[in-house]
Motif scaffolding. Sequence first.
Motif, PDB file in Angstrom:
ATOM      1  N   VAL A 170      40.737  46.166  53.723  1.00 24.38           N
ATOM      2  CA  VAL A 170      41.129  46.722  52.428  1.00 24.38           C
ATOM      3  C   VAL A 170      39.873  46.841  51.566  1.00 24.38           C
ATOM      4  O   VAL A 170      39.295  45.831  51.149  1.00 24.38           O
ATOM      5  CB  VAL A 170      42.165  45.817  51.730  1.00 24.38           C
ATOM      6  N   PRO A 171      39.402  48.080  51.302  1.00 28.16           N
ATOM      7  CA  PRO A 171      38.168  48.250  50.524  1.00 28.16           C
ATOM      8  C   PRO A 171      38.383  47.852  49.070  1.00 28.16           C
ATOM      9  O   PRO A 171      39.372  48.247  48.452  1.00 28.16           O
ATOM     10  CB  PRO A 171      37.871  49.743  50.658  1.00 28.16           C
ATOM     11  N   VAL A 172      37.451  47.056  48.526  1.00 28.15           N
ATOM     12  CA  VAL A 172      37.571  46.597  47.149  1.00 28.15           C
ATOM     13  C   VAL A 172      36.212  46.674  46.459  1.00 28.15           C
ATOM     14  O   VAL A 172      35.167  46.703  47.109  1.00 28.15           O
ATOM     15  CB  VAL A 172      38.101  45.141  47.065  1.00 28.15           C
ATOM     16  N   GLY A 173      36.247  46.689  45.139  1.00 26.14           N
ATOM     17  CA  GLY A 173      35.029  46.653  44.351  1.00 26.14           C
ATOM     18  C   GLY A 173      35.101  45.540  43.331  1.00 26.14           C
ATOM     19  O   GLY A 173      36.187  45.176  42.878  1.00 26.14           O
ATOM     20  N   GLY A 174      33.947  44.971  42.981  1.00 25.54           N
ATOM     21  CA  GLY A 174      33.885  43.991  41.918  1.00 25.54           C
ATOM     22  C   GLY A 174      34.018  42.548  42.358  1.00 25.54           C
ATOM     23  O   GLY A 174      34.304  41.684  41.527  1.00 25.54           O
ATOM     24  N   MET A 175      33.827  42.247  43.669  1.00 23.88           N
ATOM     25  CA  MET A 175      33.958  40.871  44.120  1.00 23.88           C
ATOM     26  C   MET A 175      32.731  40.051  43.724  1.00 23.88           C
ATOM     27  O   MET A 175      31.623  40.319  44.167  1.00 23.88           O
ATOM     28  CB  MET A 175      34.171  40.834  45.637  1.00 23.88           C
ATOM     29  N   ASP A 176      32.937  39.032  42.882  1.00 25.17           N
ATOM     30  CA  ASP A 176      31.837  38.218  42.374  1.00 25.17           C
ATOM     31  C   ASP A 176      31.491  37.035  43.266  1.00 25.17           C
ATOM     32  O   ASP A 176      30.353  36.586  43.286  1.00 25.17           O
ATOM     33  CB  ASP A 176      32.182  37.663  40.989  1.00 25.17           C
ATOM     34  N   LEU A 177      32.493  36.499  43.958  1.00 26.93           N
ATOM     35  CA  LEU A 177      32.342  35.238  44.660  1.00 26.93           C
ATOM     36  C   LEU A 177      32.536  35.401  46.159  1.00 26.93           C
ATOM     37  O   LEU A 177      33.181  36.349  46.612  1.00 26.93           O
ATOM     38  CB  LEU A 177      33.372  34.217  44.142  1.00 26.93           C
ATOM     39  N   ALA A 178      31.999  34.451  46.922  1.00 28.58           N
ATOM     40  CA  ALA A 178      32.320  34.353  48.346  1.00 28.58           C
ATOM     41  C   ALA A 178      33.656  33.629  48.487  1.00 28.58           C
ATOM     42  O   ALA A 178      34.000  32.767  47.675  1.00 28.58           O
ATOM     43  CB  ALA A 178      31.226  33.590  49.073  1.00 28.58           C
ATOM     44  N   HIS A 179      34.421  33.987  49.525  1.00 31.38           N
ATOM     45  CA  HIS A 179      35.728  33.370  49.757  1.00 31.38           C
ATOM     46  C   HIS A 179      35.877  33.010  51.227  1.00 31.38           C
ATOM     47  O   HIS A 179      35.447  33.765  52.108  1.00 31.38           O
ATOM     48  CB  HIS A 179      36.847  34.323  49.330  1.00 31.38           C
ATOM     49  N   LEU A 180      36.513  31.876  51.480  1.00 31.59           N
ATOM     50  CA  LEU A 180      36.713  31.408  52.840  1.00 31.59           C
ATOM     51  C   LEU A 180      37.909  32.075  53.489  1.00 31.59           C
ATOM     52  O   LEU A 180      38.804  32.599  52.816  1.00 31.59           O
ATOM     53  CB  LEU A 180      36.918  29.887  52.835  1.00 31.59           C
TER      54      LEU A 180
END
Length: 204
Positions: A170-180
């Motif tokens: 799912v393409p997204v924009g604006g991700m600030d953080l890393a996620h597990l």
Amino acid sequence: MPWIGGTLEPLDVASLRCPRCWFPAPMVPYGVLTYRCLRCEWPFTLGAPTITSPAVPATTVPVTNSTGTVVAVTITGGTLTSVVVNGTQAGTSAGTYLVPVAGTVSITFSAAPTWAWALPAISAGVSAGGPALPFTAGGTAFTAGQVLIIDPAGASDVVVVTGTPSATSVPVGGMDLAHLTGVLVTVASLAPALGVEGVPATAY
């Protein structure tokens, strides 16, 4: 992006329908999950809708996802021959199926299974600034323009679906953080942060 209270804020959200002035309006962040409508200046909190599992219906009878977010429906047990999501066969056995907002799910069975509805989880870790969220299957349950919260109960990111999802990405924009891996994802639910007076919806 601005820093507020030591927390990196997400991008502005461009097109949520304001429950106070009743129009799609730009929403600007001023708290981790708090936004302000640029039309009426009212603050709102983004969060995850409440999800409860409905009863398993009779064989072939569809159930509508009215939660306001994409749900992961995990089916176990029973004797199945078909699982249909939004009118298209998605599988023939027990497993987890993603159902879109306002979509339907039905099961064809001779012995009834059980199911549980929950928020979907990403299938692998993602880096800060990553361009997409990975899912094992069913990513097409999301749609372009949806406002998503990654990890709504933890270190949350607010992102927007920026293109057409595939089954696994799912393409997204604006991700600030890393996620597990295994972090939950929800379509954002908008609620007044300070309550809202009874402003009737207009017809124009």
